[in-house]
Design an enzyme around this catalytic site. Structure first.
Site, mmCIF file in Angstrom:
data_model
loop_
_atom_site.group_PDB
_atom_site.id
_atom_site.type_symbol
_atom_site.label_atom_id
_atom_site.label_comp_id
_atom_site.label_asym_id
_atom_site.label_seq_id
_atom_site.Cartn_x
_atom_site.Cartn_y
_atom_site.Cartn_z
ATOM 1 N N ALA A 74 0.824 -1.318 0.025
ATOM 2 C CA ALA A 74 0.041 -0.031 0.004
ATOM 3 C C ALA A 74 0.971 1.292 0.059
ATOM 4 O O ALA A 74 1.923 1.427 0.550
ATOM 5 C CB ALA A 74 -0.783 0.223 1.243
ATOM 6 N N ASP A 75 0.193 2.377 -0.483
ATOM 7 C CA ASP A 75 0.942 3.520 -0.580
ATOM 8 C C ASP A 75 -0.038 4.619 -0.253
ATOM 9 O O ASP A 75 -1.138 4.473 -0.879
ATOM 10 C CB ASP A 75 1.601 3.806 -1.953
ATOM 11 N N THR A 76 0.281 5.620 0.571
ATOM 12 C CA THR A 76 -0.830 6.622 0.829
ATOM 13 C C THR A 76 -0.178 8.077 0.695
ATOM 14 O O THR A 76 0.792 8.297 1.206
ATOM 15 C CB THR A 76 -1.255 6.464 2.278
ATOM 16 N N GLY A 112 -3.278 3.662 -2.699
ATOM 17 C CA GLY A 112 -3.301 2.609 -3.493
ATOM 18 C C GLY A 112 -3.001 1.184 -2.970
ATOM 19 O O GLY A 112 -1.921 1.447 -1.975
#
EC number: 3.6.1.9
Length: 204
Positions: A74-76, A112
């Site tokens: 995940a990436d934020t 994502g």
């Protein structure tokens, strides 16, 4: 498909908040950090950026496993109304500048996430949440920065921490702002991986 204790999930993230959320949901997993170069490409928008980062994190970790493990990455990021990407601050002045931009405005939080197995993409999604800050004074900004909390967080704030008093409203997934749209992830883990919530009883 029912939960299978032999199913191995690898969380490709060093985030303590993502780890805590999965533990709280009773999902068995192992943490393996991916060290990719998280730098936006020229003219790359926020949606494309978090989607690319999620995929690259999953692939970087997936290369280390060859026995059918499932990789969750995940990436934020925080994106201003001017479509400016705000990641983790580099220093005090950078954090102050970000918080001043957010003050009195609505911004977008994008996460994502990807699920991979055997170097194959099972699913990648981007989830949006709109967050509105009240007007915050320079005194509040300075005091908040002095806590040290902004420095490991996209946009220089944590919704679950001391900055909660800055937030006027949230439209969308609350956990998305913490770094993982948990409801969406749990649905996909059950659908595509066959792991159900509360299949373990570890403390968190």
């Amino acid at each position: 498909m029912k939960s299978n204790n032999m199913t191995k999930i690898i969380l490709a993230s060093a985030s303590p908040r993502r780890k805590q959320m999965l533990l709280a949901s009773g999902i068995p997993f192992t943490v393996v950090v991916s060290n990719i170069d998280e730098v936006p490409k020229e003219n790359e928008g926020g949606h494309d950026y978090v989607q690319r980062n999620a995929r690259e994190k999953a692939l970087a970790v997936n290369k280390q496993f060859k026995n059918g493990e499932f990789i969750l990455s995940a990436d934020t990021i925080v994106v201003t109304k001017e479509d400016k990407i705000l990641e983790k601050p580099l220093n005090h002045d950078h954090a102050k500048s970000m918080l001043q931009m957010l003050s009195g405005n609505t911004h977008l939080v994008l996460s994502g996430y990807s699920i991979y197995q055997n170097n194959n993409e099972i699913i990648t999604r981007v989830i949006e949440t709109f967050v509105t800050f009240r007007n915050i004074s320079n005194r509040e900004i300075e005091a908040y920065i002095m806590t040290g909390e902004p420095f490991d967080k996209a946009g220089s704030y944590g919704i679950q921490g001391r900055a909660m008093g800055f937030i006027e409203s949230v439209k969308g997934s609350y956990t998305n702002v913490m770094g993982l749209p948990l409801s969406h992830v749990l649905i996909d883990l059950e659908k595509f991986v066959g792991v159900e919530t509360f299949s373990t009883l570890e403390d968190f």
